[in-house]
Motif scaffolding. Structure first.
Motif: not given
Length: 369
Positions: A1-5, A255-256, A355-358, A364-365
């Motif tokens: 899981m990619i954490p929110v923060n 980046r987002y 990498g997490d952003i990507d 999302v897509w």
């Protein structure tokens, strides 16, 4: 899981914390508290900083120091965290709400003047998510009507309005140092003022209103809102890197924005206005209703893809606890209602990797595209 923060704590945090332990200065009496107060106040171009235990406490002290109480009204945005309204209500004052600007997600300053009455004492501005409130109209209204300005800059560490630091505009301004802020102390907050008497009042209120010569004789009720030396040590180490953290947040936002620019079913954060570039404290999305999904639906689907999210604020006029008090029975604020229903934010923490952003963009897509 990619954490929110996830905060970055790889500077001088450990060194300063070990100094607290080695010297035994772990309480609010330690030297880091004053260093952090002075350093943060200087960064925001304020004369006084008063460190407290959290951002809510900073707002509580600010409202009490301004003498807001029964019979007074305070104008504030409906789209905000409940911390902003708690002490207004507890003090016996009346909160008066305004809707949001759909572009910036901040309070709609065009609505403020119509809300002013003979009982209005203050305007509370809350800079939200990444862009500051348009302050010039607010300050003009405050001057013309003789109103106080409370500036909640909890999410605006390092942000500016027309080149001037956020947190430098209110009669009283407040910050939070929760772990999702650019500068964190774990839990913590600060009141910032230029007025000597207001600073003294806030210092007294945070320390149970002890008197200098009769310590345990009290003429007024305060709180124990003190920040510890260990918290301040963390904060000082974080403050040293604020410019780096601001640049990192803007990198995340860029980046987002690039990866989601063509997303057909959601509104992205505004990149900037004529008075400020977005600092992207968090990267929010507002889902088009035509998509047939609300924020809760999308957040559940993203969770199944391993992406953590958080909902947007529930507007104050829809808060059950406040409605049970008889507040806001006839209030309707359609922009804030839509943002709450359709809005959420993506992982935005300081330690987020490219990498997490990507990976998040891909998810999302998959869900929305």
């Amino acid at each position: 899981m990619i954490p929110v923060n996830q905060p970055l704590l790889d500077g001088n945090e450990k060194k300063y914390l070990l100094e607290c332990i080695d010297t035994g200065w772990i309480s609010s009496e330690g030297p880091f508290v004053k260093q952090f107060e002075d350093g943060f106040a200087a960064r925001v171009r304020r004369r006084h900083g008063v460190a407290v235990c959290n951002g809510t406490a900073a707002l509580d002290a600010a409202i009490e120091a301004l003498g807001i109480g029964p019979g007074d009204e305070v104008i504030l945005p409906t789209f905000t965290i409940i911390s902003c309204i708690i002490q207004i209500v507890r003090a016996g004052a009346t909160p008066v709400l305004v809707d949001s600007d759909p572009a910036t997600w901040n309070m709609d300053t065009d609505q403020i003047e119509a809300k002013i009455s003979s009982r209005t004492k203050a305007i509370m501005v809350v800079h939200t998510y990444g862009l500051p409130v348009d302050m010039d109209p607010v300050l003009d209204i405050a001057r013309r009507y003789g109103l106080r300005v409370i500036e909640d800059a909890a999410e605006m560490h390092g942000q500016t309005y027309k080149g001037r630091p956020c947190g430098s505009f209110g009669d009283v301004s407040t910050f939070s140092f929760y772990p999702n802020k650019h500068v964190t102390t774990g839990e913590g907050g600060m009141v910032l003022v230029d007025d000597d008497s207001l600073a003294d009042d806030c210092r007294s209120l945070r320390n149970l209103c002890f008197q200098p010569h009769k310590r345990f004789v009290h003429e007024r009720l305060g709180w124990n809102l003190r920040m510890t030396n260990m918290q301040a040590a963390l904060g000082l180490a974080q403050l040293e890197r604020l410019d780096e953290f601001v640049a990192r947040k803007r990198h995340i936002g860029a980046r987002y924005s690039a990866g989601l620019a063509d997303l057909p079913s959601a509104r992205l954060p505004l990149a900037g206005t004529h008075y400020a570039d977005n600092i992207y404290w968090v990267f929010g999305l507002v889902i088009d209703e035509e998509k047939g999904m609300d924020a809760e639906d999308v957040m559940k689907r993203l969770a199944s893809e391993g992406v953590g999210t958080r909902p947007f604020f529930c507007p104050m006029h829809q808060q059950p606890v406040l409605r049970r008090m008889g507040l806001f029975e006839n209030d309707r604020h359609p922009v804030a209602e839509l943002m709450y229903r359709q809005g959420f934010y993506l992982p935005s923490g300081m330690a987020l990797s490219d990498g997490d952003i990507d990976r998040t963009i891909e998810a999302v897509w998959k869900v929305l595209g």
